[in-house]
Design an enzyme around this catalytic site. Structure first.
Site, PDB file in Angstrom:
ATOM      1  N   HIS A   1       4.764   7.911   8.368  1.00 56.44           N
ATOM      2  CA  HIS A   1       4.902   7.319   7.021  1.00 56.44           C
ATOM      3  C   HIS A   1       4.314   8.225   5.932  1.00 56.44           C
ATOM      4  O   HIS A   1       3.736   7.744   4.958  1.00 56.44           O
ATOM      5  CB  HIS A   1       4.226   5.942   6.952  1.00 56.44           C
ATOM      6  CG  HIS A   1       4.834   4.906   7.841  1.00 56.44           C
ATOM      7  ND1 HIS A   1       5.792   4.013   7.428  1.00 56.44           N
ATOM      8  CD2 HIS A   1       4.613   4.620   9.154  1.00 56.44           C
ATOM      9  CE1 HIS A   1       6.136   3.221   8.428  1.00 56.44           C
ATOM     10  NE2 HIS A   1       5.435   3.572   9.501  1.00 56.44           N
TER      11      HIS A   1
ATOM     12  N   ASN B   1       7.583  -3.391   8.151  1.00 57.93           N
ATOM     13  CA  ASN B   1       8.725  -2.473   8.102  1.00 57.93           C
ATOM     14  C   ASN B   1       9.947  -3.208   7.564  1.00 57.93           C
ATOM     15  O   ASN B   1       9.921  -4.429   7.395  1.00 57.93           O
ATOM     16  CB  ASN B   1       9.043  -1.956   9.509  1.00 57.93           C
ATOM     17  CG  ASN B   1       8.161  -0.787   9.932  1.00 57.93           C
ATOM     18  OD1 ASN B   1       7.497  -0.169   9.104  1.00 57.93           O
ATOM     19  ND2 ASN B   1       8.164  -0.487  11.212  1.00 57.93           N
TER      20      ASN B   1
ATOM     21  N   HIS C   1      -4.435  -1.520   6.642  1.00 59.68           N
ATOM     22  CA  HIS C   1      -4.938  -1.778   7.990  1.00 59.68           C
ATOM     23  C   HIS C   1      -4.513  -3.188   8.416  1.00 59.68           C
ATOM     24  O   HIS C   1      -4.770  -4.156   7.701  1.00 59.68           O
ATOM     25  CB  HIS C   1      -6.460  -1.652   7.993  1.00 59.68           C
ATOM     26  CG  HIS C   1      -7.083  -1.797   9.351  1.00 59.68           C
ATOM     27  ND1 HIS C   1      -6.348  -1.772  10.516  1.00 59.68           N
ATOM     28  CD2 HIS C   1      -8.375  -1.967   9.729  1.00 59.68           C
ATOM     29  CE1 HIS C   1      -7.161  -1.922  11.548  1.00 59.68           C
ATOM     30  NE2 HIS C   1      -8.392  -2.044  11.099  1.00 59.68           N
TER      31      HIS C   1
ATOM     32  N   TYR D   1      -5.373   2.069  12.617  1.00 60.63           N
ATOM     33  CA  TYR D   1      -5.366   2.208  11.150  1.00 60.63           C
ATOM     34  C   TYR D   1      -6.746   2.537  10.595  1.00 60.63           C
ATOM     35  O   TYR D   1      -6.871   3.289   9.635  1.00 60.63           O
ATOM     36  CB  TYR D   1      -4.768   0.952  10.499  1.00 60.63           C
ATOM     37  CG  TYR D   1      -3.281   0.858  10.754  1.00 60.63           C
ATOM     38  CD1 TYR D   1      -2.792   0.548  12.014  1.00 60.63           C
ATOM     39  CD2 TYR D   1      -2.358   1.123   9.761  1.00 60.63           C
ATOM     40  CE1 TYR D   1      -1.437   0.505  12.284  1.00 60.63           C
ATOM     41  CE2 TYR D   1      -0.994   1.070  10.017  1.00 60.63           C
ATOM     42  CZ  TYR D   1      -0.538   0.760  11.287  1.00 60.63           C
ATOM     43  OH  TYR D   1       0.807   0.718  11.546  1.00 60.63           O
TER      44      TYR D   1
END
Ligand code: HDE
Length: 683
Positions: free
Chosen positions: A70, A143, A335, A358
């Protein structure tokens, strides 16, 4: 929707851009920033030049590591307001009460490409939202697909290594069309469902504004009375789901690699604020954590909306581009484990692995554990965490107590054992034998891939076939193609036959699951025209022609903030037949069809120098081939005919005046494309 850009918790004000004097980082004035300190006019540069060394040292360290996945993204500020109806499932205040407006920061992204890669590649898109709630930060790190490639986080490095550029020559950039990616997919049948999504039109969105978003995993929600539910998050775009077609996406990668981020910021500048409704699928919290036979802990499965409807619980509106890309978009740290009371994680093994990843990744990317102090990440609630020191600590903590329990400070700060204003884990029972398990309920890898295929309309299926054939056609190794065909043979016989034919390979045998019921909600073709806010209409004009359509269309679509752009052969002013003028927004040299949702030809263009420009034919033919509405005013029909465009095809509108075309064009834009015309080009 004011944003507090500088919330201060014991942090002395940062002096960064104050005064009109150029200074060093230490605040001393600079006499000259263009000439290094040298011994004599042509002599050596002196080490003593602090400004030179400081300026270059800082420049050398301007970059932080890009995200390992990403990396390419665009951020935007906005606000969320709940409708109030979610109070029955969650006590999270930002979801439960309509009285509170929650400041948000959203970052959209692609997964595989580097930070400078093109926006419109075929890939899954990240849709990560940071809610600055009154009870702490909640991150919904989702997503634009509702499922994932793998069921267990331990395989994440493998799928990403396979998808990233191959390590010998570092190609291809931001593409899945290569051997290692498809080698992974063919070897992991659990990836088949996600691969179906990636090869569908969902993999090439027209805009971030026209994507759905999904939390993917099942979350556990807790209401004020203690009742719990299993819940899936959905974002439903106000503009509907709209994608590019593959050729258009490829052209856009070259013509405007920043297409999606530009679209996002342009639409906000035009007043067409992107909006999504937040929706919830709410399911009973049962011991086996399944719903209608679907394992809710399996992230390769959806729950069809037909058996569990999505209930809208609030509205997200994006209103403001960041002030500074690095400070906000690059430094924002999401996160999955940033949750607030009322929302909890579940035992989905993919989610569990993310809980580690994360936090860990921010240490490398943002240089230490104090990233929550960066302005974009700062909670909007009071913070008193007893953490101290570390790289880039910005707080000046006072007092001598940084431990608990303590007597010196009356044991402050206090905890909340009863959970009155704290996050308390729901006591869900856990039992079982330690081991590297592979649950039986995770072994069905094809029925939902088939469900997806059967839910698409014929033109969407044709795009799916074309995408698989393209991607596998780019693979060099025979065994890789055969591996994927073997999986497709277990999805649908027609699908595998068409892809195999395109590749010139034999059709393998496979066992297709029985009794799969389609979910029409998965098709992205609208049943009726939707909203057209912020759509872009290009008007092709010529000197000496009629320019009035430009102003007329702007007026007609003003309420919807449709952007009307003038396309001419040259920059500057264009003069019309009645002496009126318009400024050219684009020339045939600087534009390409991909910039427009529809193209209008003004009267007087046919027979002009514009008509003779070869790029005019390219523009019109592409718009036509990509199923976009094409409007010919007056003699514009002649231009279409001369460029080989079939004027009788669906979605080609011939109108005498702008008044005649306003509503038909709005309807055509609201359908995104002429699906009938696209079918003519679908294999
Ligand atoms: Fe991520 N993912 N992910 N992911 N992910 C990251 O975190 C990871 C997964 C998603 O705009 C990283 O800060 C693992 C699913 C988004 O800043 C990293 C696994 C979903 C973003 C990471 C997954 C996502 C990330 C890289 C398998 C959809 C961008 C930089 C268990 C629900 C956030 C960072 C942004 C980013 C790990 C799978 C979405 C490395 C281990 C499933 C939207 O921590």
């Amino acid at each position: 929707m004011a944003r507090d850009r500088n919330p201060v918790n014991h942090v002395p004000e940062l002096h960064a851009q104050e005064g009109d004097r150029l200074t060093t980082a230490q605040g001393a004035g600079v006499d000259d920033t263009d000439h290094s300190l040298t011994a004599g006019p042509r002599g050596p540069v002196l080490l003593e030049d602090h400004h030179l060394r400081e300026k270059i040292t800082h420049f050398d360290h301007e970059r932080i590591p890009e995200r390992v996945v990403h990396a390419r993204g665009a951020g935007v500020h906005g606000a969320f307001r709940a409708y109030g109806n979610a109070a029955s499932v969650t006590k999270a205040a930002f979801l439960a009460t309509p009285d509170e407006e929650t400041e948000v920061f959203v970052r959209f992204s692609t997964v595989l490409g580097s930070r400078g890669s093109a926006d419109t590649v075929r890939d899954v898109r990240g849709f990560a939202t940071k809610f600055h709630t009154s009870e702490g930060t909640f991150d919904l790190v989702g997503n634009n697909f509702p499922v994932f490639f793998i069921q267990d986080a331990v395989k994440f490095p493998d799928i990403i290594h396979a998808g990233k550029p191959e390590p010998d020559r570092e190609i291809p950039q931001a593409q899945t069309a290569h051997d290692t990616f498809w080698d992974f997919i063919g070897s992991h049948t659990e990836s088949t469902h996600m691969a179906m999504w990636a090869m569908s039109d969902r993999g090439i969105p027209r805009s971030y504004r026209t994507m759905e978003g999904f939390g993917v995993h099942t979350f556990r929600m807790e209401a004020a009375d203690g009742t719990t539910s299993l819940v899936k998050f959905h974002w439903k775009p106000a503009l509907g789901i709209h994608s590019q077609v593959w050729e258009e996406a490829q052209i856009t990668q070259g013509a405007d690699p920043d297409f999606h981020r530009r679209d996002l910021y342009d639409s906000i500048a035009a007043g067409a604020f992107p909006q999504w409704e937040l929706g919830l699928q709410i399911m009973p919290d049962t011991v086996d954590e399944t719903f209608e036979g679907i394992d809710l802990l399996d992230p390769t499965k959806i729950v069809p909306e037909e058996i569990c409807p999505v209930q809208a619980v609030g509205l997200l509106t994006l209103t403001e581009a960041p002030e500074n890309f690095f400070a906000e978009t690059e430094q924002v740290a999401f996160h999955v484990d940033h949750v607030v009371p009322g929302i909890q994680v579940t035992n989905d093994p993919l989610m569990q692995g993310r809980l580690f990843s994360y936090l860990d990744t921010q240490l490398t990317r943002l240089g230490g554990p104090n990233f929550a102090q960066l302005p974009v990440n700062r909670p909007r609630t009071a913070v008193n965490d007893m953490f101290r020191d570390g790289m880039h600590q910005q707080a000046v903590h006072s007092g001598i107590v940084a431990y608990k329990p303590n007597q010196i400070d009356d044991d402050l700060p206090r905890t909340s054992p009863e959970g009155e204003d704290a996050f308390v884990t729901i006591p869900t029972p856990v039992s079982g034998e330690k081991g590297r398990h592979h649950p039986v309920s995770f072994t069905d890898h094809f029925s939902q891939a088939r469900l997806f295929w059967l839910s698409l309309t014929p033109v969407e299926q044709a795009h799916e076939v074309e995408a698989f054939t393209f991607e596998l056609g780019k693979c060099l190794r025979q065994e890789v193609k055969e591996g994927v065909l073997a999986s497709l043979a277990c999805v649908d016989t027609d699908l595998v036959a068409r892809v195999a034919a395109g590749l010139g390979l034999p059709v393998p045998d496979g066992e297709v699951p029985d009794g799969v019921v389609p979910s029409p909600a998965l098709s992205q073709i609208p049943a009726e025209p939707g909203r057209v806010d912020g759509r872009v209409v290009g008007v092709l004009v010529a000197d000496g022609g009629d320019l009035s359509p430009v102003a007329d269309l702007r007026t007609a679509y003003a309420d919807e903030h449709v952007v009307v752009r003038v396309i001419a052969t040259h920059g500057g002013e264009v003069s019309g037949s009645s002496g009126e003028t318009e400024s050219a927004d684009r020339t045939l040299l600087t534009t390409r069809s991909v910039e427009y949702d529809a193209v209008v030809i003004a009267t007087g263009v046919a027979g002009s120098v514009v008509a003779a420009e070869p790029r005019t034919a390219v523009l019109l033919q592409e718009a036509f081939r990509h199923g976009k509405p094409v409007v010919a005013l007056g003699d514009g029909v002649d231009l279409l005919t001369s460029t080989g465009v079939d004027t009788s095809a669906p979605g080609v509108l011939a109108c005498e005046s702008v008044r005649d075309c306003v509503q038909p064009l709005r309807d055509a834009l609201g359908m995104h494309r002429s699906w009938e015309r696209l079918s003519m080009f679908a294999g």
